[in-house]
Design a protein around this motif. Structure first.
Motif, PDB file in Angstrom:
ATOM      1  N   MET A  10       0.839  -1.173   0.000  1.00 22.49           N
ATOM      2  CA  MET A  10       0.000   0.000   0.000  1.00 22.49           C
ATOM      3  C   MET A  10       0.889   1.244   0.000  1.00 22.49           C
ATOM      4  SD  MET A  10      -2.732   1.128   2.853  1.00 22.49           S
ATOM      5  CE  MET A  10      -3.020   2.834   3.090  1.00 22.49           C
ATOM      6  N   ASN A  11       0.430   2.287  -0.675  1.00 22.53           N
ATOM      7  CA  ASN A  11       1.149   3.561  -0.721  1.00 22.53           C
ATOM      8  C   ASN A  11       0.252   4.680  -0.202  1.00 22.53           C
ATOM      9  OD1 ASN A  11       3.593   2.708  -1.809  1.00 22.53           O
ATOM     10  ND2 ASN A  11       2.813   2.818  -3.881  1.00 22.53           N
ATOM     11  N   ILE A  12       0.866   5.654   0.417  1.00 21.71           N
ATOM     12  CA  ILE A  12       0.187   6.883   0.822  1.00 21.71           C
ATOM     13  C   ILE A  12       0.608   7.941  -0.189  1.00 21.71           C
ATOM     14  CG2 ILE A  12       0.003   8.668   2.585  1.00 21.71           C
ATOM     15  CD1 ILE A  12      -1.182   6.120   3.583  1.00 21.71           C
ATOM     16  N   ASN A  13      -0.358   8.571  -0.854  1.00 22.82           N
ATOM     17  CA  ASN A  13      -0.072   9.635  -1.817  1.00 22.82           C
ATOM     18  C   ASN A  13      -0.419  10.976  -1.182  1.00 22.82           C
ATOM     19  OD1 ASN A  13       0.668   7.869  -3.988  1.00 22.82           O
ATOM     20  ND2 ASN A  13      -1.472   7.340  -4.122  1.00 22.82           N
ATOM     21  N   ILE A  14       0.538  11.895  -1.206  1.00 22.99           N
ATOM     22  CA  ILE A  14       0.354  13.202  -0.583  1.00 22.99           C
ATOM     23  C   ILE A  14       0.669  14.289  -1.605  1.00 22.99           C
ATOM     24  CG2 ILE A  14       1.163  14.768   1.221  1.00 22.99           C
ATOM     25  CD1 ILE A  14       1.964  12.296   2.839  1.00 22.99           C
ATOM     26  N   LYS A  15      -0.208  15.301  -1.660  1.00 20.71           N
ATOM     27  CA  LYS A  15       0.041  16.491  -2.478  1.00 20.71           C
ATOM     28  C   LYS A  15      -0.069  17.711  -1.572  1.00 20.71           C
ATOM     29  CE  LYS A  15      -1.603  14.829  -6.910  1.00 20.71           C
ATOM     30  NZ  LYS A  15      -2.524  15.044  -8.028  1.00 20.71           N
ATOM     31  N   VAL A  16       0.915  18.590  -1.666  1.00 21.29           N
ATOM     32  CA  VAL A  16       0.925  19.811  -0.871  1.00 21.29           C
ATOM     33  C   VAL A  16       0.962  20.993  -1.836  1.00 21.29           C
ATOM     34  CG1 VAL A  16       2.168  21.168   0.843  1.00 21.29           C
ATOM     35  CG2 VAL A  16       2.134  18.675   1.023  1.00 21.29           C
ATOM     36  N   TYR A  17      -0.017  21.866  -1.699  1.00 20.92           N
ATOM     37  CA  TYR A  17      -0.080  23.083  -2.504  1.00 20.92           C
ATOM     38  C   TYR A  17       0.307  24.254  -1.620  1.00 20.92           C
ATOM     39  CZ  TYR A  17      -2.785  20.265  -5.772  1.00 20.92           C
ATOM     40  OH  TYR A  17      -3.201  19.286  -6.642  1.00 20.92           O
ATOM     41  N   LEU A  18       1.219  25.080  -2.095  1.00 19.06           N
ATOM     42  CA  LEU A  18       1.649  26.257  -1.353  1.00 19.06           C
ATOM     43  C   LEU A  18       1.489  27.467  -2.255  1.00 19.06           C
ATOM     44  CD1 LEU A  18       3.068  27.580   1.100  1.00 19.06           C
ATOM     45  CD2 LEU A  18       5.230  27.090  -0.042  1.00 19.06           C
TER      46      LEU A  18
ATOM     47  N   SER B  99       2.338  31.409  -2.294  1.00 15.35           N
ATOM     48  CA  SER B  99       3.131  32.411  -1.593  1.00 15.35           C
ATOM     49  C   SER B  99       3.468  33.557  -2.539  1.00 15.35           C
ATOM     50  CB  SER B  99       4.412  31.765  -1.069  1.00 15.35           C
ATOM     51  OG  SER B  99       5.223  32.715  -0.439  1.00 15.35           O
ATOM     52  N   LYS B 100       3.061  34.735  -2.162  1.00 10.31           N
ATOM     53  CA  LYS B 100       3.381  35.957  -2.905  1.00 10.31           C
ATOM     54  C   LYS B 100       3.085  35.819  -4.401  1.00 10.31           C
ATOM     55  CE  LYS B 100       6.882  37.305   0.415  1.00 10.31           C
ATOM     56  NZ  LYS B 100       8.271  37.655   0.662  1.00 10.31           N
ATOM     57  N   GLY B 101       1.914  35.289  -4.708  1.00 10.84           N
ATOM     58  CA  GLY B 101       1.503  35.166  -6.091  1.00 10.84           C
ATOM     59  C   GLY B 101       2.085  33.984  -6.839  1.00 10.84           C
ATOM     60  N   THR B 102       2.894  33.183  -6.164  1.00 11.94           N
ATOM     61  CA  THR B 102       3.500  32.013  -6.788  1.00 11.94           C
ATOM     62  C   THR B 102       2.892  30.759  -6.189  1.00 11.94           C
ATOM     63  OG1 THR B 102       5.570  33.221  -7.055  1.00 11.94           O
ATOM     64  CG2 THR B 102       5.678  30.842  -7.278  1.00 11.94           C
ATOM     65  N   LYS B 103       2.612  29.779  -7.049  1.00 15.94           N
ATOM     66  CA  LYS B 103       2.034  28.526  -6.587  1.00 15.94           C
ATOM     67  C   LYS B 103       3.074  27.416  -6.703  1.00 15.94           C
ATOM     68  CE  LYS B 103      -2.520  29.819  -8.275  1.00 15.94           C
ATOM     69  NZ  LYS B 103      -3.606  29.468  -9.203  1.00 15.94           N
ATOM     70  N   PHE B 104       3.179  26.628  -5.658  1.00 11.87           N
ATOM     71  CA  PHE B 104       4.085  25.491  -5.648  1.00 11.87           C
ATOM     72  C   PHE B 104       3.268  24.229  -5.399  1.00 11.87           C
ATOM     73  CE2 PHE B 104       6.650  29.030  -4.100  1.00 11.87           C
ATOM     74  CZ  PHE B 104       7.775  28.936  -4.891  1.00 11.87           C
ATOM     75  N   LEU B 105       3.643  23.151  -6.056  1.00  7.54           N
ATOM     76  CA  LEU B 105       3.050  21.844  -5.812  1.00  7.54           C
ATOM     77  C   LEU B 105       4.183  20.884  -5.518  1.00  7.54           C
ATOM     78  CD1 LEU B 105       0.908  19.571  -5.865  1.00  7.54           C
ATOM     79  CD2 LEU B 105       1.291  19.452  -8.328  1.00  7.54           C
ATOM     80  N   GLN B 106       4.050  20.184  -4.431  1.00  2.00           N
ATOM     81  CA  GLN B 106       5.010  19.142  -4.089  1.00  2.00           C
ATOM     82  C   GLN B 106       4.186  17.894  -3.789  1.00  2.00           C
ATOM     83  OE1 GLN B 106       8.267  19.874  -4.229  1.00  2.00           O
ATOM     84  NE2 GLN B 106       8.925  17.829  -3.754  1.00  2.00           N
ATOM     85  N   SER B 107       4.568  16.778  -4.364  1.00  2.00           N
ATOM     86  CA  SER B 107       3.811  15.559  -4.116  1.00  2.00           C
ATOM     87  C   SER B 107       4.766  14.384  -3.962  1.00  2.00           C
ATOM     88  CB  SER B 107       2.827  15.295  -5.251  1.00  2.00           C
ATOM     89  OG  SER B 107       3.511  15.082  -6.454  1.00  2.00           O
ATOM     90  N   GLY B 108       4.233  13.336  -3.363  1.00  2.00           N
ATOM     91  CA  GLY B 108       5.045  12.151  -3.181  1.00  2.00           C
ATOM     92  C   GLY B 108       4.181  10.935  -2.897  1.00  2.00           C
ATOM     93  N   SER B 109       4.737   9.781  -3.144  1.00  2.00           N
ATOM     94  CA  SER B 109       4.093   8.513  -2.854  1.00  2.00           C
ATOM     95  C   SER B 109       5.013   7.767  -1.896  1.00  2.00           C
ATOM     96  CB  SER B 109       3.899   7.713  -4.142  1.00  2.00           C
ATOM     97  OG  SER B 109       3.288   6.491  -3.853  1.00  2.00           O
ATOM     98  N   PHE B 110       4.458   7.366  -0.752  1.00  2.00           N
ATOM     99  CA  PHE B 110       5.266   6.771   0.296  1.00  2.00           C
ATOM    100  C   PHE B 110       4.725   5.392   0.642  1.00  2.00           C
ATOM    101  CE2 PHE B 110       5.199  11.353   0.616  1.00  2.00           C
ATOM    102  CZ  PHE B 110       6.549  11.644   0.545  1.00  2.00           C
ATOM    103  N   PRO B 111       5.563   4.357   0.550  1.00  2.59           N
ATOM    104  CA  PRO B 111       5.090   2.988   0.795  1.00  2.59           C
ATOM    105  C   PRO B 111       4.879   2.704   2.279  1.00  2.59           C
ATOM    106  CG  PRO B 111       7.429   2.969   0.316  1.00  2.59           C
ATOM    107  CD  PRO B 111       6.965   4.391   0.129  1.00  2.59           C
ATOM    108  N   VAL B 112       3.805   1.985   2.566  1.00  4.37           N
ATOM    109  CA  VAL B 112       3.526   1.509   3.924  1.00  4.37           C
ATOM    110  C   VAL B 112       3.998   0.058   3.998  1.00  4.37           C
ATOM    111  CG1 VAL B 112       1.728   1.064   5.636  1.00  4.37           C
ATOM    112  CG2 VAL B 112       1.495   2.995   4.064  1.00  4.37           C
TER     113      VAL B 112
END
Length: 59
Positions: free
Chosen positions: A1-9, A11-24
């Motif tokens: 099983m994997n946990i999929n995480i997406k983080v949207y940031l 900041s000051k008019g700029t958008k960042f996306l960071q994501s990852g898949s982490f195995p359990v």
């Protein structure tokens, strides 16, 4: 099983996306699915947090 995480940031008019898949680990998941998923998600958030800090420093 994997946990999929997406983080949207945003900041000051700029958008960042960071994501990852982490195995359990299967053995941990079979013993206590909720606890194993929570620990994996916590570790994943910390890894993404470090990655976001590196992006902010280099930008």
């Amino acid at each position: 099983m994997n946990i999929n995480i997406k983080v949207y940031l945003h900041s000051k008019g700029t958008k960042f996306l960071q994501s990852g898949s982490f195995p359990v680990p299967n053995s941990d998941y079979k013993k206590d699915p909720d606890w194993a998923a929570a620990i994996t998600a916590y570790d994943g958030f910390n890894k993404l947090k470090v990655a976001m800090q590196l992006v902010r420093i280099s930008a």
